[in-house]
Design an enzyme around this catalytic site. Sequence first.
Site, PDB file in Angstrom:
ATOM      1  N   GLN A 254     -21.738  30.848  -4.779  1.00 33.73           N
ATOM      2  CA  GLN A 254     -21.347  30.082  -3.592  1.00 33.73           C
ATOM      3  C   GLN A 254     -22.384  30.344  -2.500  1.00 33.73           C
ATOM      4  O   GLN A 254     -22.370  31.393  -1.838  1.00 33.73           O
ATOM      5  CB  GLN A 254     -19.946  30.478  -3.154  1.00 33.73           C
ATOM      6  CG  GLN A 254     -18.891  30.274  -4.250  1.00 33.73           C
ATOM      7  CD  GLN A 254     -18.669  28.803  -4.591  1.00 33.73           C
ATOM      8  OE1 GLN A 254     -18.013  28.079  -3.859  1.00 33.73           O
ATOM      9  NE2 GLN A 254     -19.213  28.355  -5.722  1.00 33.73           N
TER      10      GLN A 254
ATOM     11  N   ARG B 224     -16.209  30.265   1.705  1.00 34.89           N
ATOM     12  CA  ARG B 224     -17.526  29.725   1.992  1.00 34.89           C
ATOM     13  C   ARG B 224     -17.809  28.519   1.105  1.00 34.89           C
ATOM     14  O   ARG B 224     -17.190  28.335   0.046  1.00 34.89           O
ATOM     15  CB  ARG B 224     -18.601  30.787   1.808  1.00 34.89           C
ATOM     16  CG  ARG B 224     -18.832  31.247   0.387  1.00 34.89           C
ATOM     17  CD  ARG B 224     -19.733  32.483   0.282  1.00 34.89           C
ATOM     18  NE  ARG B 224     -20.912  32.386   1.129  1.00 34.89           N
ATOM     19  CZ  ARG B 224     -21.038  33.050   2.305  1.00 34.89           C
ATOM     20  NH1 ARG B 224     -20.064  33.821   2.744  1.00 34.89           N
ATOM     21  NH2 ARG B 224     -22.133  32.924   3.010  1.00 34.89           N
TER      22      ARG B 224
ATOM     23  N   ALA C 127     -10.018  26.165   1.195  1.00 34.63           N
ATOM     24  CA  ALA C 127     -10.977  26.318   0.095  1.00 34.63           C
ATOM     25  C   ALA C 127     -12.388  25.893   0.503  1.00 34.63           C
ATOM     26  O   ALA C 127     -12.625  25.427   1.621  1.00 34.63           O
ATOM     27  CB  ALA C 127     -10.503  25.521  -1.114  1.00 34.63           C
ATOM     28  N   HIS C 128     -13.327  26.052  -0.438  1.00 35.99           N
ATOM     29  CA  HIS C 128     -14.729  25.801  -0.141  1.00 35.99           C
ATOM     30  C   HIS C 128     -14.997  24.344   0.229  1.00 35.99           C
ATOM     31  O   HIS C 128     -14.437  23.418  -0.332  1.00 35.99           O
ATOM     32  CB  HIS C 128     -15.644  26.243  -1.294  1.00 35.99           C
ATOM     33  CG  HIS C 128     -15.379  25.596  -2.608  1.00 35.99           C
ATOM     34  ND1 HIS C 128     -16.039  25.938  -3.747  1.00 35.99           N
ATOM     35  CD2 HIS C 128     -14.515  24.623  -2.982  1.00 35.99           C
ATOM     36  CE1 HIS C 128     -15.621  25.213  -4.756  1.00 35.99           C
ATOM     37  NE2 HIS C 128     -14.697  24.405  -4.312  1.00 35.99           N
ATOM     38  N   ASN C 129     -15.845  24.204   1.247  1.00 32.14           N
ATOM     39  CA  ASN C 129     -16.316  22.895   1.733  1.00 32.14           C
ATOM     40  C   ASN C 129     -15.229  22.015   2.349  1.00 32.14           C
ATOM     41  O   ASN C 129     -15.431  20.814   2.533  1.00 32.14           O
ATOM     42  CB  ASN C 129     -17.044  22.136   0.626  1.00 32.14           C
ATOM     43  CG  ASN C 129     -18.283  22.867   0.161  1.00 32.14           C
ATOM     44  OD1 ASN C 129     -18.307  23.420  -0.947  1.00 32.14           O
ATOM     45  ND2 ASN C 129     -19.306  22.931   1.001  1.00 32.14           N
TER      46      ASN C 129
END
Length: 340
Positions: free
Chosen positions: A196, A216, A237-239
């Site tokens: 990540q 991240r 969560a990511h993004n």
Amino acid sequence: MVFTLAQLAQQLGAEVHGDENLEIRRVATLEKAGEGDITFLSNKKYRDYLAQSKASAVLITEADLPFCPTNALVLKDPYVGFARVAQLLDTTPQPATDIHPSAVIAADVQLGERVAIGANAVIESGVVLGDDVRIGPGCFVGKDTRLGARSRLWANVTLYHKVTLGTDCLVQAGTVIGADGFGYANERGEWIKIPQLGGVTIGNRVEIGACTTIDRGALEDTRIADNVIIDNQCQIAHNVEIGYGTAVAGSTVMAGSLKVGKYCIIGGASVFNGHMEICDQATVTGMAMVMRPITEPGVYSSGIPLQTNKEWRKTAARVMRIDEMHKRISKLEKKLGEEE
């Protein structure tokens, strides 16, 4: 802290009715307030409590003033006024008041003016801390992370590497920002981890509750805009991207690459699918399961409201027969159509 009614009126842009020199020391509820306390009335259904209240003063609207038996500050929105007064009279201690000898701070960390760091905190290389930043005991701030002026971390907060936190932010205890997103590829049953490589960018005046996690990004950053509030024990969560002024209540789960618009209200324990968009000014009530994009502002709900156990058992039994009922109704509709 002690303020006179006149001083509070000046801060709030309110009109004093009563003793301008009356001293106020605390905020309290209508029922519990006593001498030296100020309370508020923002809902007319609580007027009966107003008549019985022992508060020294009340924040109130012009319409409710005739029902007030004591000193008053008259303003358009008493609840907002209450929030402002509560800030002025706030007695919450700071997460840290100086730099504790046990704090571990890398040699190249840039410290602003009046920075405070609690016991056993670790601040890694490349970190930039703005003026008046306060970091509680046991916190970890990873490499190349930046905290804007006046931001505060309560105890045991973890900020991984390359996290950016804006000015005037507040992060409650136990929160983790910048942990790896849940990114894996599958090769014939074996999970292959995807590093990540993005970060987390958080705007100004953002407040994040206790034990919340914000992952991240995989390649680009997870982004939280200015003036966002996130409650306890949420999973971002990511993004994920969350727009300006949105509020997220406790235990909400947002899957990867979700985009939430501006001024949304997200009820507690809601679940959002990833890779979709929620438009501006959408309200999602508690425990909703959002599996499709929301394209129009409004109020959205799912799930079954609370029932007695007896009623719920009947409902559940009927739900299990929906497919059978649908087929029977379709046959009846077809037969009626043929007879007509």
